[in-house]
Design a protein around this motif. Structure first.
Motif, PDB file in Angstrom:
ATOM      1  N   ALA A 115       0.838  -1.198   0.000  1.00 21.63           N
ATOM      2  CA  ALA A 115       0.000   0.000   0.000  1.00 21.63           C
ATOM      3  C   ALA A 115       0.874   1.249   0.000  1.00 21.63           C
ATOM      4  CB  ALA A 115      -0.905   0.009   1.242  1.00 21.63           C
ATOM      5  N   VAL A 116       0.434   2.258  -0.758  1.00 22.57           N
ATOM      6  CA  VAL A 116       1.157   3.542  -0.752  1.00 22.57           C
ATOM      7  C   VAL A 116       0.235   4.655  -0.258  1.00 22.57           C
ATOM      8  CG1 VAL A 116       2.954   3.105  -2.477  1.00 22.57           C
ATOM      9  CG2 VAL A 116       0.680   3.780  -3.251  1.00 22.57           C
ATOM     10  N   ASN A 117       0.784   5.473   0.626  1.00 29.09           N
ATOM     11  CA  ASN A 117       0.065   6.636   1.135  1.00 29.09           C
ATOM     12  C   ASN A 117      -0.116   7.673   0.020  1.00 29.09           C
ATOM     13  OD1 ASN A 117      -0.460   5.896   3.752  1.00 29.09           O
ATOM     14  ND2 ASN A 117       1.468   6.703   4.569  1.00 29.09           N
ATOM     15  N   PRO A 118      -1.037   8.625   0.206  1.00 30.27           N
ATOM     16  CA  PRO A 118      -1.296   9.608  -0.854  1.00 30.27           C
ATOM     17  C   PRO A 118      -0.037  10.366  -1.313  1.00 30.27           C
ATOM     18  CG  PRO A 118      -3.031   9.705   0.775  1.00 30.27           C
ATOM     19  CD  PRO A 118      -2.006   8.740   1.305  1.00 30.27           C
ATOM     20  N   HIS A 119       0.945  10.572  -0.437  1.00 34.79           N
ATOM     21  CA  HIS A 119       2.121  11.353  -0.836  1.00 34.79           C
ATOM     22  C   HIS A 119       3.230  10.502  -1.458  1.00 34.79           C
ATOM     23  CE1 HIS A 119       3.531   9.711   3.003  1.00 34.79           C
ATOM     24  NE2 HIS A 119       4.740   9.872   2.497  1.00 34.79           N
ATOM     25  N   THR A 120       3.067   9.182  -1.451  1.00 30.84           N
ATOM     26  CA  THR A 120       4.139   8.312  -1.951  1.00 30.84           C
ATOM     27  C   THR A 120       3.962   8.061  -3.448  1.00 30.84           C
ATOM     28  OG1 THR A 120       4.289   7.232   0.212  1.00 30.84           O
ATOM     29  CG2 THR A 120       5.252   6.056  -1.650  1.00 30.84           C
ATOM     30  N   ILE A 150      -9.286  11.622  -2.380  1.00 32.62           N
ATOM     31  CA  ILE A 150      -8.303  12.604  -2.876  1.00 32.62           C
ATOM     32  C   ILE A 150      -8.233  12.501  -4.406  1.00 32.62           C
ATOM     33  CG2 ILE A 150      -5.849  13.238  -2.849  1.00 32.62           C
ATOM     34  CD1 ILE A 150      -5.765  12.207   0.089  1.00 32.62           C
ATOM     35  N   GLN A 151      -8.610  13.597  -5.069  1.00 33.49           N
ATOM     36  CA  GLN A 151      -8.762  13.589  -6.542  1.00 33.49           C
ATOM     37  C   GLN A 151      -7.473  13.266  -7.301  1.00 33.49           C
ATOM     38  OE1 GLN A 151     -11.664  13.822  -8.181  1.00 33.49           O
ATOM     39  NE2 GLN A 151     -12.750  14.033  -6.225  1.00 33.49           N
ATOM     40  N   GLU A 152      -6.344  13.662  -6.750  1.00 30.91           N
ATOM     41  CA  GLU A 152      -5.056  13.422  -7.427  1.00 30.91           C
ATOM     42  C   GLU A 152      -4.778  11.928  -7.620  1.00 30.91           C
ATOM     43  OE1 GLU A 152      -5.425  15.779  -5.023  1.00 30.91           O
ATOM     44  OE2 GLU A 152      -5.273  17.377  -6.526  1.00 30.91           O
ATOM     45  N   SER A 153      -5.562  11.078  -6.944  1.00 31.27           N
ATOM     46  CA  SER A 153      -5.335   9.631  -7.037  1.00 31.27           C
ATOM     47  C   SER A 153      -5.474   9.113  -8.474  1.00 31.27           C
ATOM     48  CB  SER A 153      -6.320   8.886  -6.148  1.00 31.27           C
ATOM     49  OG  SER A 153      -6.311   9.428  -4.842  1.00 31.27           O
ATOM     50  N   TYR A 154      -6.321   9.748  -9.281  1.00 33.69           N
ATOM     51  CA  TYR A 154      -6.537   9.243 -10.643  1.00 33.69           C
ATOM     52  C   TYR A 154      -5.231   9.188 -11.439  1.00 33.69           C
ATOM     53  CZ  TYR A 154     -11.569   9.663  -9.925  1.00 33.69           C
ATOM     54  OH  TYR A 154     -12.847   9.511  -9.449  1.00 33.69           O
ATOM     55  N   SER A 155      -4.407  10.219 -11.308  1.00 37.41           N
ATOM     56  CA  SER A 155      -3.162  10.222 -12.095  1.00 37.41           C
ATOM     57  C   SER A 155      -2.205   9.139 -11.591  1.00 37.41           C
ATOM     58  CB  SER A 155      -2.503  11.605 -12.079  1.00 37.41           C
ATOM     59  OG  SER A 155      -2.142  11.944 -10.773  1.00 37.41           O
ATOM     60  N   LYS A 156      -2.242   8.859 -10.289  1.00 36.69           N
ATOM     61  CA  LYS A 156      -1.401   7.768  -9.765  1.00 36.69           C
ATOM     62  C   LYS A 156      -1.858   6.427 -10.322  1.00 36.69           C
ATOM     63  CE  LYS A 156       0.067   7.833  -5.407  1.00 36.69           C
ATOM     64  NZ  LYS A 156       0.052   7.926  -3.937  1.00 36.69           N
ATOM     65  N   ILE A 157      -3.167   6.246 -10.396  1.00 37.35           N
ATOM     66  CA  ILE A 157      -3.715   4.979 -10.900  1.00 37.35           C
ATOM     67  C   ILE A 157      -3.305   4.776 -12.356  1.00 37.35           C
ATOM     68  CG2 ILE A 157      -5.837   3.698 -11.429  1.00 37.35           C
ATOM     69  CD1 ILE A 157      -7.093   5.468  -9.058  1.00 37.35           C
ATOM     70  N   SER A 158      -3.451   5.829 -13.191  1.00 44.35           N
ATOM     71  CA  SER A 158      -3.105   5.617 -14.603  1.00 44.35           C
ATOM     72  C   SER A 158      -1.606   5.429 -14.785  1.00 44.35           C
ATOM     73  CB  SER A 158      -3.667   6.705 -15.522  1.00 44.35           C
ATOM     74  OG  SER A 158      -3.480   7.955 -14.984  1.00 44.35           O
TER      75      SER A 158
END
Ligand code: DX5
Ligand code: ZN
Length: 218
Positions: A115-120, A150-158
Motif C-alpha cells: 500500500a502507498v500513502n497519498p504522498h508516496t 483525494i482527486q489526485e489519485s486518478y493520475s497515480k492509478i493511470s
C-alpha cells in the motif's frame, strides 16, 4: 480486461453485530472482505487485531483481504497467516526491507500487497512489481473511514497501470478510501481492479444492494 472485484471494509461494520455484517458480505456479490489493522503508531487510530479476525475467519465465506497499517509488520506475518489472511498488504512507508517482507508473505502462501500513502509516488514501486500480487493506492490518509477521496489519485492509478502493462506484470490495483457508487466507474475505467468500500456500503440503507451496485457498474 478482468472484471473488477469489490472488497467491503469491516471498519465501517457494526462491531456489536459483526457476525451479522460478515453474513451480509457472505451472501452479497462482494469478492473479498477488507480488514483494516491499525496499531496507533503508523496511523493515529487503533482498530482490531487477531482475536477479532480469527472469529471473522470462522464465518467468512470469502477471502480475507488484510490491510496492515502498522509499523514493522515483519513481526506478525506468520501470525496473520495462522489467523487466516489470504491477501496480506503492508504499507510501503512501514517497510525498510520491502523485498524481504513481500517474499516472506508469498513464501507463507499468501498473496502479497503493498500500500502507498497519498504522498508516496507510484514510481517508487517499479522494482518491487515483479515480486507482488497487488498495489493498494490509498485514496485518503489511512487511519479512519468516512474521509473524502483525494482527486489526485486518478493520475497515480493511470501511471501505475501503465507501469504494470509496460512491464508485463501480473499485479492488481486496489483503491481504498472514499470510494462510493459515484466515483467507482471512473476508477475502474482508469485501471482499478479492486474497490474497497467502507462507509458507502455499511452506511447505506441496504449494504447488499450497494455492493451489487459497486459490482455491476454502468
Ligand atoms: C482507512 C482504511 C480504509 C477504510 C475505508 O484507513 O484503510 O479501508 O475502511 O473507509 P471508507 O470507505 O469509509 O473511506
Ligand atoms: Zn484499508
Amino acid at each position: 480486461m478482468m472484471n473488477h472485484l469489490v472488497s467491503p471494509s469491516l471498519l465501517a461494520a457494526d462491531f456489536g453485530n459483526l457476525a451479522r455484517d460478515v453474513e451480509i458480505i457472505n451472501r452479497s456479490e462482494a469478492d473479498w472482505i477488507h480488514c483494516d489493522i491499525m496499531d496507533g503508531m503508523f496511523v493515529p487510530n487503533i482498530s482490531f487485531g487477531f482475536p477479532v479476525i480469527e472469529h471473522v475467519k470462522k464465518i467468512a465465506r470469502k477471502p480475507l483481504d488484510v490491510h496492515l497499517m502498522i509499523v514493522d509488520p515483519d513481526r506478525y506475518l506468520v501470525k496473520w497467516k495462522e489467523t487466516g489472511a489470504d491477501i496480506l498488504t503492508v504499507q510501503y512507508e512501514a517497510c525498510v526491507h520491502l523485498h524481504r517482507t513481500v517474499s516472506e508473505i508469498r513464501k507463507l502462501g499468501m498473496k502479497a500487497g503493498v500500500a502507498v500513502n497519498p504522498h508516496t509516488p507510484v514510481s517508487l514501486l517499479k522494482n518491487i512489481l515483479p515480486y507482488i500480487d497487488m498495489v493498494l493506492i490509498m485514496t485518503v490518509n489511512p487511519g479512519f473511514g468516512g474521509q473524502s477521496f483525494i482527486q489526485e489519485s486518478y493520475s497515480k492509478i493511470s501511471e501505475l497501470s501503465k507501469m504494470i502493462k509496460t512491464g508485463g506484470h501480473n499485479v492488481l490495483i486496489e483503491v481504498d478510501g472514499g470510494i462510493d457508487t459515484k466515483n467507482a466507474s471512473k476508477l475502474v475505467e482508469t485501471g482499478v481492479n479492486v474497490l474497497v468500500a467502507g462507509n458507502s456500503v455499511f452506511g447505506s440503507k441496504d449494504p447488499e444492494a450497494t455492493i451489487r451496485q459497486l459490482k455491476r457498474l454502468e
